[in-house]
Enzyme design. Sequence first.
Site, mmCIF file in Angstrom:
data_model
loop_
_atom_site.group_PDB
_atom_site.id
_atom_site.type_symbol
_atom_site.label_atom_id
_atom_site.label_comp_id
_atom_site.label_asym_id
_atom_site.label_seq_id
_atom_site.Cartn_x
_atom_site.Cartn_y
_atom_site.Cartn_z
ATOM 1 N N HIS A 118 0.870 -1.312 0.139
ATOM 2 C CA HIS A 118 -0.009 -0.421 0.339
ATOM 3 C C HIS A 118 0.790 1.050 0.193
ATOM 4 C CE1 HIS A 118 0.280 -0.963 4.279
ATOM 5 N NE2 HIS A 118 0.484 -0.299 4.248
ATOM 6 N N CYS A 177 1.179 1.908 11.730
ATOM 7 C CA CYS A 177 2.255 1.575 10.843
ATOM 8 C C CYS A 177 2.646 3.096 10.570
ATOM 9 C CB CYS A 177 1.799 0.598 9.919
ATOM 10 S SG CYS A 177 -0.076 1.167 9.403
#
Length: 647
Positions: A67, A190
Amino acid sequence: MDLKQLLLKDAMIMDLKATTKEDAIEEMVDKYYQVGVIDDKDLYKADILKREAQTSTGIGDGIAMPHARDKAVKRATVLFAKSAKGIDYQSLDGQPAYLFFMIAAPDGADNLHLQALAALSSLLINPELVKNLKAAKTADEVQTLFDDAMQAKEAKDKADEAKQKAKEAEAAKADQNGEHKPYVVAVTACPTGIAHTYMAEAALKEQAEKMGIDIKVETNGSEGVKHKLTASEINRADGVIIAADKKVDMPRFDGKHLVNRPVSDGINKAEELINLAAEQKAPVFHAEGGAVADEDDTEEKKSLWSRIYADLMNGISNMLPFVVGGGILMAISFLLENSVGAHSQWFLFFNNVGNYAFSFLIPVLAAYIAVSIGDRPALLPGFVGGYMASQATASVVSSKSPAGFIGGLLAGFIAGWVIVLLKKWLKNLPQSLAGLKTILIYPVLGLLLTGAIMYFIVDPVFAVVNAAITHFLESMGTGNAVILGTLLGGMMSIDMGGPFNKAAYTFAIGTFTATQDGALMAAVMVGGMIPPLAIAIATTFWKDKFTEQERQAGLSNYILGLSFITEGAIPFAAGDPLHVIVSSVIGSAIGGGLTQLWSVNVPAPHGGIFVTPLANKPLLYLLAVLIGSVIAGVIYGVWKPAKKQRN
């Protein structure tokens, strides 16, 4: 948001042809480009690879979730892809990946998109859904499976919310009756905050429910902090889980049993983490000590360079606004000076405000390097140490030149480690005196020790260096103009405000004042303009080697360089001194030498491109700048390694 708007059928690859990780990423990025989700394949792919360099997004159980969030993305989308044979994606469990979810989020993604991405990510811990996706044959089936899973999750979330309120009331009643039920709090995070943050949240909550343990999970994701833990919740918890790959607010967990692991462990080792926290087998975290009691057990070791780089980046990122804001205002002031004069209030206003901002460059750099190392107690000694580096020394050896940004770097690391050492030395201080640490002991001793090192060691060393350089330049005279111009131009790039830079500039000013000959001013002006211009060129033509923040700062360096504001290069030189300084010195030396070869004369002490009309040979003056900048920019752009994880 309907998941069909994210899981586009046109963007699905039901039979991935790739056999390697690199080819899989290439194939999926190509698909995104074909369907118009992205408009810059190179930029998006570079950010995908940058995320992979942190930790593989092959999360295990046959799933990979590459991503990226950047300006190449036109709309938030999730590309679903399947590989029948499986691909070695360097997954965390070492097993092949069969299902791929490439998430693309635009820079300006709204909360609705981000919530949908988070929801989709959290669905993928459902083994039944994963099994059905592996068996799906068509894009319609994939959309239907996710729709059904989302509806089931929404219903479960509502039931869980009601159940959670009942549990909290039951727990409060149990506490009043002296009973106790295990309770754990957690934080997941994250770097991009799109997928792993929410998958770890879902995995921890699901596992805790199976184990009969109450849990509350705070997420630090792309939407910001959600479900923020309160002081009472932290106080009541038996233990704390940090499943994060970026910095989170830690001091609030002082005195709690705390396990600190990568976010991937929150997804794949949820039971282990919950057991460690609930059974209080994790070490006790001490905020005053600046680290978890047993770092080996709670946090993955980082290399020395990784820690140094993270500290540097903290200083540089906080310094950048001062460089850009102050530099642009100073550039405007030089433009105004040519039209309204040096005594105009408009010129003085812009110039003074810009200079005020610039006076904070080195102190801010040092202060936030120190904070990254020693936390908030290091702010004061770091700031003062940086200020000492930014001023001409008044220590045991006097100097007309400050230590500059190199001295500021030293001040930041000195202040940070002074505080770290003080924390270790004072960790056994009686509890009755613990409150004095932050308000008295750290400020006084931290400032005293940092100030002493700067006053008696760092500043005198730079003062001696400055005196030696000045003496050397004076002994050279002006006999060999080309060699002197080459030397002065190169010196302007060595430390960008430190002894070498100031000695060269002061020597040129002295010669100009005494003779009214601006030949050497041309050399130092060109030499000082080239470093920021070289960086601007490199960030423009080698975009994939720089972060988005660096590319934006690089654009401002066009203006700063043309305005003879060498400080625009300092953030880059601080973070990558070898490549920036060496390439800049080469370009500046060439530019400075050319001004003397062509007998260029600029009778002005500052102004950069804005004093071109004053030059005796304006076109050659500009050509010297252009040649030196292009040479330095090409060397820097080619020589600089491909961008790796810098977050």
